[in-house]
Design an enzyme around this catalytic site. Sequence first.
Site, PDB file in Angstrom:
ATOM      1  CE  LYS A   1      -5.684  -0.942  -1.087  1.00 19.23           C
ATOM      2  NZ  LYS A   1      -4.511  -0.232  -0.527  1.00 19.23           N
TER       3      LYS A   1
ATOM      4  CD  GLU B   1      -3.525  -1.766   2.930  1.00 23.98           C
ATOM      5  OE1 GLU B   1      -3.621  -0.941   3.845  1.00 23.98           O
ATOM      6  OE2 GLU B   1      -3.885  -1.513   1.783  1.00 23.98           O
ATOM      7  CG  ASP B   2      -1.795   2.461   6.486  1.00 25.21           C
ATOM      8  OD1 ASP B   2      -2.124   2.056   5.350  1.00 25.21           O
ATOM      9  OD2 ASP B   2      -2.032   3.613   6.890  1.00 25.21           O
TER      10      ASP B   2
ATOM     11  CB  THR C   1       0.153  10.775   2.010  1.00 25.69           C
ATOM     12  OG1 THR C   1      -0.031   9.370   2.073  1.00 25.69           O
ATOM     13  CG2 THR C   1       1.217  11.141   1.001  1.00 25.69           C
TER      14      THR C   1
ATOM     15  CE  LYS D   1      -4.449   6.761   9.281  1.00 23.86           C
ATOM     16  NZ  LYS D   1      -3.635   6.441  10.463  1.00 23.86           N
TER      17      LYS D   1
ATOM     18  CB  SER E   1      -1.943   2.866  -3.939  1.00 22.58           C
ATOM     19  OG  SER E   1      -2.528   4.062  -3.483  1.00 22.58           O
ATOM     20  CB  ALA E   2      -7.334   3.144  -2.530  1.00 20.56           C
TER      21      ALA E   2
ATOM     22  CG  ASP F   1      -1.671   1.203   1.462  1.00 16.57           C
ATOM     23  OD1 ASP F   1      -2.321   1.639   0.497  1.00 16.57           O
ATOM     24  OD2 ASP F   1      -1.638   1.767   2.579  1.00 16.57           O
ATOM     25  CG  LEU F   2       1.698   5.672  -1.955  1.00 13.54           C
ATOM     26  CD1 LEU F   2       3.180   5.405  -2.196  1.00 13.54           C
ATOM     27  CD2 LEU F   2       1.118   6.457  -3.145  1.00 13.54           C
ATOM     28  CG  ASP F   3      -1.880   7.477   0.520  1.00 10.07           C
ATOM     29  OD1 ASP F   3      -0.985   8.294   0.261  1.00 10.07           O
ATOM     30  OD2 ASP F   3      -2.867   7.300  -0.224  1.00 10.07           O
TER      31      ASP F   3
HETATM   32  C1  BG6 Z   1      -5.760   5.663   0.142  1.00  8.49           C
HETATM   33  C2  BG6 Z   1      -5.831   6.514   1.396  1.00  8.49           C
HETATM   34  O1  BG6 Z   1      -4.456   5.219  -0.069  1.00  8.49           O
HETATM   35  O2  BG6 Z   1      -6.181   6.433  -0.990  1.00  8.49           O
HETATM   36  C3  BG6 Z   1      -7.218   7.084   1.564  1.00  8.49           C
HETATM   37  O3  BG6 Z   1      -5.494   5.706   2.520  1.00  8.49           O
HETATM   38  C4  BG6 Z   1      -7.608   7.842   0.300  1.00  8.49           C
HETATM   39  O4  BG6 Z   1      -7.253   7.912   2.702  1.00  8.49           O
HETATM   40  C5  BG6 Z   1      -7.508   6.936  -0.914  1.00  8.49           C
HETATM   41  O5  BG6 Z   1      -8.946   8.340   0.425  1.00  8.49           O
HETATM   42  C6  BG6 Z   1      -7.844   7.643  -2.215  1.00  8.49           C
HETATM   43  O6  BG6 Z   1      -6.849   8.598  -2.458  1.00  8.49           O
HETATM   44  P1  BG6 Z   1      -6.927   9.752  -3.541  1.00  8.49           P
HETATM   45  O7  BG6 Z   1      -5.515  10.295  -3.542  1.00  8.49           O
HETATM   46  O8  BG6 Z   1      -7.278   9.115  -4.847  1.00  8.49           O
HETATM   47  O9  BG6 Z   1      -7.947  10.737  -3.092  1.00  8.49           O
HETATM   48 MG    MG Z   2      -2.715   3.106   3.616  1.00 10.51          MG
END
Ligand code: BG6
Ligand code: MG
Length: 234
Positions: free
Chosen positions: A163, A187-188, A33, A61, A132-133, A25-27
């Site tokens: 997710k 994953e966090d 972030t 999250k 990542s989402a 996962d990224l964030d």
């Molecule tokens: C996830 C974050 O990685 O991405 C979420 O944990 C976030 O908090 C989601 O809403 C979507 O991100 P973005 O950058 O497309 O708004």
């Molecule tokens: Mg995350």
Amino acid sequence: MQAVDIANILVLEVRPLPIKAAIFDLDGVIVDTAKYHYMAWRRLAEELGFVFTEKDNERLKGVSRMRSLEILLEVGGLSGRFTAEEMAAMAARKNEWYVQYISRMDESEILDGAVECLAGFRDLGVKTVLGSASKNAMLILNNLRLVPYFDVIIDGTRVTKAKPDPEVFLLGAKEAGVKPEESVVFEDAQAGIDAAKSAGMKAVAIGRPDELHGYDMIFRGLYEVKPREILEQD
Ligand code: BG6
Ligand code: MG
């Protein structure tokens, strides 16, 4: 003799498959972030006239942008008050602020141990995958010069189901040419841990045991993860 052979076959059958892909996962796992997402959502809540706390933000999250907005409105007691167009405009405004914040990020915001962990899996012949989402993932990876550390990148622009649906991880494993059972996810977010498990993958949680559940292993950050030990856990 035959009994020994049968026993060996049985042992082979129950052994889990070796790990061939590490999906990140990224964030909150690779980059710090979460605070910028929170700042932008809190700003939107302020405009709407309510306080959005850091505790409320935990629920966002790993969750997609639109689902995050729905949760935010629920917290503010404003569910169902806006049209789809108004919701889209609010999400876009939040994203403009968020993009402004992350555009100023530098390499100091890569979380401790992330680069070493990615490089460590690579050195062991394990494919590295982003799952990542976020639709902003490429912007972040490019700004922080992290693109070369990944063999496969799947972000929020490539999937339709957020997710805890396993789509993002299943697509990542597929593009890496690896079976789900040969993949480990870092994953966090609870939604991401649930997604990894429903994909049939090993889930490594990054965070605190009192906030997460259903994982196979947990660490405070990638700085605690030793790639060789993850592979030996099989
Ligand atoms: C996830 C974050 O990685 O991405 C979420 O944990 C976030 O908090 C989601 O809403 C979507 O991100 P973005 O950058 O497309 O708004
Ligand atoms: Mg995350």
